[in-house]
Every structure is written in structure tokens, then in C-alpha cells.
Design a protein around this motif. Structure first.
Motif, PDB file in Angstrom:
ATOM      1  N   ASP A   6       0.838  -1.203   0.000  1.00 25.95           N
ATOM      2  CA  ASP A   6       0.000   0.000   0.000  1.00 25.95           C
ATOM      3  C   ASP A   6       0.876   1.258   0.000  1.00 25.95           C
ATOM      4  O   ASP A   6       0.631   2.204  -0.740  1.00 25.95           O
ATOM      5  N   ASP A 184      -2.217   5.572 -11.545  1.00 20.07           N
ATOM      6  CA  ASP A 184      -2.793   4.553 -10.665  1.00 20.07           C
ATOM      7  C   ASP A 184      -1.870   4.056  -9.565  1.00 20.07           C
ATOM      8  O   ASP A 184      -2.332   3.474  -8.588  1.00 20.07           O
ATOM      9  N   ALA A 185      -0.569   4.195  -9.774  1.00 16.92           N
ATOM     10  CA  ALA A 185       0.371   3.609  -8.817  1.00 16.92           C
ATOM     11  C   ALA A 185       1.725   4.296  -8.952  1.00 16.92           C
ATOM     12  O   ALA A 185       1.944   5.109  -9.851  1.00 16.92           O
ATOM     13  N   ASP A 198       0.467   2.007  -3.853  1.00 14.94           N
ATOM     14  CA  ASP A 198      -0.547   3.048  -4.069  1.00 14.94           C
ATOM     15  C   ASP A 198       0.053   4.416  -3.777  1.00 14.94           C
ATOM     16  O   ASP A 198      -0.340   5.429  -4.357  1.00 14.94           O
ATOM     17  N   HIS A 199       1.001   4.416  -2.818  1.00 12.54           N
ATOM     18  CA  HIS A 199       1.548   5.690  -2.372  1.00 12.54           C
ATOM     19  C   HIS A 199       3.002   5.504  -1.964  1.00 12.54           C
ATOM     20  O   HIS A 199       3.350   4.461  -1.391  1.00 12.54           O
ATOM     21  N   ARG A 335       0.343  10.889  -5.548  1.00 13.72           N
ATOM     22  CA  ARG A 335       0.644   9.632  -4.839  1.00 13.72           C
ATOM     23  C   ARG A 335       2.050   9.620  -4.232  1.00 13.72           C
ATOM     24  O   ARG A 335       2.475   8.607  -3.684  1.00 13.72           O
TER      25      ARG A 335
END
Ligand SMILES: Cc1cc2nc3c(=O)[nH]c(=O)nc-3n(C[C@H](O)[C@H](O)[C@H](O)COP(=O)(O)OP(=O)(O)OC[C@H]3O[C@@H](n4cnc5c(N)ncnc54)[C@H](O)[C@@H]3O)c2cc1C
Length: 397
Positions: A6, A184-185, A198-199, A335
Motif C-alpha cells: 500500500d 494509478d500507482a 498506491d503511495h 501519490r
């Protein structure tokens, strides 16, 4: 090996290890923290026995963060059973007539505005209470009882240990070669393949621009090689933490120091007195000119603080032109959250780690950090004139 998390934290210095801890408290095993060198290495900014912690700041943007920082350090101490903060009391000193945004009147005003008790002292009063000081009549002091030191080395190790306790994976000796973000990522490229998240939280100190380069960004950050010297004073009892405070001399050439802690020696340095370097060009050698300035100051003002030199240790400051922190999402890359320390962040390390965790997980924080936005003029305006606190940076010739 798992390659998707994540949140990935890049850098396990003071700020990154704190971010890993606060993230792991919330999302446990979904956190990966990556460090390019061995944990506890000495090439960055965070690895020594002591850093000053204080409410006494010239700028309310920092004073307001001091109380939550003390509170969060206490929580980390309670969870680990390791004492990290040692309150010794703190003395800010300057010559009467000193003016400017960083003088003692600004420290007093910000503390008064936040209800923090302090004492204003004449030179004679300082020397009566701490005869270790030899001050000119036209000096003055400001004493704040909660000031003290953070044991930086222990703090980093505790943050990492607790991050692991809460389930985080911590990988050292794994340099991140490139950072890429798409909608997205975020991709983190290493010798062990590409990790995705994700971050991403970037807490890379003097290597910040190397990582930002992958996002097509360069910030006007100045890295300087600073140093502190441990002196094996024979007068140990006079400089024990229960008898001698941390101190800061506020002047165009500003100095600071600590009681005996970590080593059987006192410790002092000059703030922002070092030469401009990069993480690659820095050396680990003592700068003789900076050393001489420090010795001259100590001989005049705290002579028994001195003793045979135990060692001098070098360390890096990474400073935006206004010397404020950056704590924000990287513009254009929501992100990627980043922190840049400005050369004075350790006292707030656990708080900044918590703020980074909140920004990464929720996009917002409960703490006041507007001053530290990445889109401010000091970062975006190439004509912004650097203003480093107390001392101009000396360019290496
Ligand atoms: C001499 C000195 C005295 C100081 N005194 C005080 C004080 O009294 N009070 C105070 O509050 N603050 C003080 N500071 C400032 C404080 O120590 C720093 O603000 C703080 O340590 C910065 O931590 P950091 O995590 O940003 O940087 P660092 O500790 O340098 O951590 C960055 C980490 O990122 C890693 N990294 C970078 N790039 C990559 C990559 N590509 N892949 C993997 N890992 C990577 C690095 O190896 C490093 O471990 C002082 C600093 C110095 C140098």
C-alpha cells in the motif's frame, strides 16, 4: 518476494523511519521501508547521540509543532520502554542589540503567544545560575525548562523496531534507482526488481533531488557538510545534564551545544557553518576553519566545556532556500508525499513521520503545515534569494 505494498517509504533516516512506524501502526504489513545503506549508517543527517529539542523557536510555525512533538515522543517512549527525550533545560543566548527575525525577542513572543513559560535573564543572572558560562555584560539569555535533547540514534532504531513489530517490512542495502508515478500507482525500481505501491513517501535527505529527477523535478536544495565535535572535558560533573543545559548562541555565526551525553564528553557545533556539497562530493573530514571558529567561541564563552578532542563528526543539512521544511505531496504527483528537513527537523521527527503517514493514507493531516507546501515561492521561484539562518553558506572553491 512480495513486490506490491500500500505504501513504500524511501529512506530510513530520522524522518523515514518515523513514517514507517506511524504507517505500520495503521496498516501493518502493507508497509515497505527501503534504505540504500545499512540501517544506522552515518552518511546522512540523522545518526548521532543528540539533537536539540525545544519550544523556543523564532517562528510560530515551529513553536506550534513542538508540543505535539513532545507528546508523540512520549508515546513512542511508552510503547518501546526506551527513553528518547532528555529534558536538560535550554538557554538561548545573544548580545543585547541583536535584531532580526531570529532574535530572542521573537522566541519570547512566540512562546508567550502559546502559553509556554520561559525566563529572560541578564548576563549576570545566567552566570550566577550556570557559572560554566563567561558572558560579556551586554549579553542576555532566555531559559526554557522543557528544552533538552533527543537521542537520535536510539529514536531511529526504536522507530524501525516498532515498525517491524507492527508488521512493516524494512529492507536495507537496497538503493532505489528510480521512482516513476503514473495515475494509478507508483513504481520503485531497485536491483531486486520493481516494487509498486498506491503511495510512496520520500524521506531521502540529501538524495532528494536524485529521486525527484525520476519525476522530472529538481528543487533548489542546498546541501551543506556540517560538523560537531565531542570534547573530553575534565570537568565532567559541571557539564552533566542535571547541571548544564543545551544552549544556542544566536548571532550571525551561531553555535550550539550539549551537556555530557552519549559520550563521556561535551558536544558543540556551528549552525550552517559548513561548505556546500552534494551527497556524493561530501567528505567525512573535519573542516579546520569551522573547527577553529568553534574553539574560539568556546574558549571565550564556556572555557571549561573544552578538553581533548574526542572526535569530530560530519553530517549533512538539506536546505530549501527559505530553510523551512517541505512536507507535502509532490506537485503533479499526488501519490508521492515528501519531506525535506531544512537542517533542523530531528526534534520533530516522530511528528513529521505521523504527518507523512496521514498525508499518505488520507491526503490530509490534523497538524498545521501550510508553511511547508511544495508550491511556495522559495521552491518554485528561481529568483528567490536563499536566506539561511545565521550564516551564509560558504561555497567550496
Ligand atoms: C550536525 C547536525 C546537527 C543537527 N542538529 C539538530 C538539532 O539540534 N535539532 C534538530 O531538530 N535537528 C538537527 N539537525 C537536523 C536533523 O538531524 C535532520 O533534519 C534530520 O536528521 C533529517 O533526517 P532525514 O530523514 O530527512 O535525512 P537522513 O537522515 O539523511 O535520511 C535520508 C535517508 O534516505 C536514504 N536514501 C536516500 N536516497 C535513497 C534511495 N535512492 N534509496 C534508498 N534510500 C535512500 C539515505 O541513505 C538516508 O538514510 C542537525 C543536523 C546536523 C547535520
Amino acid at each position: 518476494m512480495r513486490h506490491n505494498y500500500d505504501v513504500i517509504v524511501i529512506g530510513c533516516g530520522g524522518l523515514g523511519s518515523a513514517a514507517a512506524y506511524w504507517l505500520a501502526r495503521e496498516i501493518g504489513s502493507d508497509v515497505l521501508a527501503i534504505e540504500q545503506f545499512g540501517l544506522g549508517h552515518e552518511r546522512g543527517s540523522s545518526q548521532d547521540h543528540s539533537r536539540i529539542i525545544r519550544h523556543s523557536y523564532h517562528d510560530p510555525n515551529y513553536t506550534v509543532l513542538a508540543a505535539p512533538a513532545y507528546d508523540l515522543w512520549a508515546k513512542v517512549e511508552a510503547e518501546s520502554g526506551v527513553q528518547i527525550v532528555h529534558k536538560t533545560g535550554g538557554l538561548d543566548l545573544e548580545m543585547l542589540g541583536t535584531t532580526g527575525p531570529k532574535d530572542l525577542s521573537h522566541c519570547a513572543a512566540t512562546m508567550a503567544a502559546h502559553g509556554i513559560p520561559y525566563e529572560e535573564l541578564s548576563a549576570a543572572e545566567v552566570m550566577y545560575r550556570w557559572p560554566q558560562f563567561t558572558l560579556p555584560d551586554d549579553a542576555r539569555g532566555l531559559y526554557q525548562a522543557d528544552s533538552g535533547l533527543v537521542d537520535a540514534r536510539k529514536a531511529n532504531a526504536v522507530h524501525i523496531a516498532l515498525a517491524r513489530l507492527h508488521g512493516a517490512t524494512v529492507r536495507d542495502h537496497l538503493p532505489v534507482r528510480a521512482l516513476r508515478s503514473n495515475g494509478d500507482a507508483v513504481e520503485v525500481e531497485t536491483s531486486e526488481g520493481v516494487f509498486t505501491a498506491d503511495h510512496v513517501v520520500v524521506a531521502a535527505g540529501a538524495w532528494t533531488n536524485t529521486l525527484l529527477g525520476g519525476l522530472g523535478i529538481t528543487w533548489p536544495l542546498t546541501v551543506t557538510q556540517e560538523q560537531v565535535t565531542y570534547f573530553a572535558t575534565p570537568h565532567l560533573r559541571e557539564f552533566a545534564p542535571d547541571r548544564f543545559p543545551v544552549w544556542i548562541w544566536r548571532a550571525p555565526q551561531g553555535f550550539y551545544g550539549f551537556p555530557v551525553y552519549g559520550e563521556v564528553a561535551t558536544k558543540a557545533g556551528q549552525d550552517a557553518g559548513g561548505e556546500e556539497v552534494t551527497a556524493e562530493t561530501r567528505t567525512f573530514e573535519s573542516n579546520p576553519r569551522a573547527h577553529e571558529r568553534l574553539i574560539n567561541f568556546l574558549e571565550s564563552h564556556i572555557p571549561r566545556f573544552l578538553g581533548p578532542e574526542l572526535y569530530t563528526k560530519t553530517c549533512l543539512y538539506t536546505m530549501p532556500p527559505d530553510r523551512h521544511f517541505v512536507i507535502d505531496a509532490v506537485p503533479g504527483h499526488p501519490r508521492v508525499t515528501i519531506a525535506v528537513d531544512g537542517g533542523h527537523a530531528f526534534k520533530f521527527a516522530t511528528l513529521i513521520g505521523r504527518i507523512l503517514s496521514q498525508l499518505a493514507l488520507r491526503g490530509q493531516t490534523e497538524y498545521p503545515i501550510d508553511t511547508f507546501q511544495a508550491n511556495r515561492a522559495a521552491i518554485t521561484d528561481p529568483t528567490f534569494q536563499p536566506m539561511f539562518r545565521n550564516e551564509a553558506v560558504v561555497h567550496r572553491t
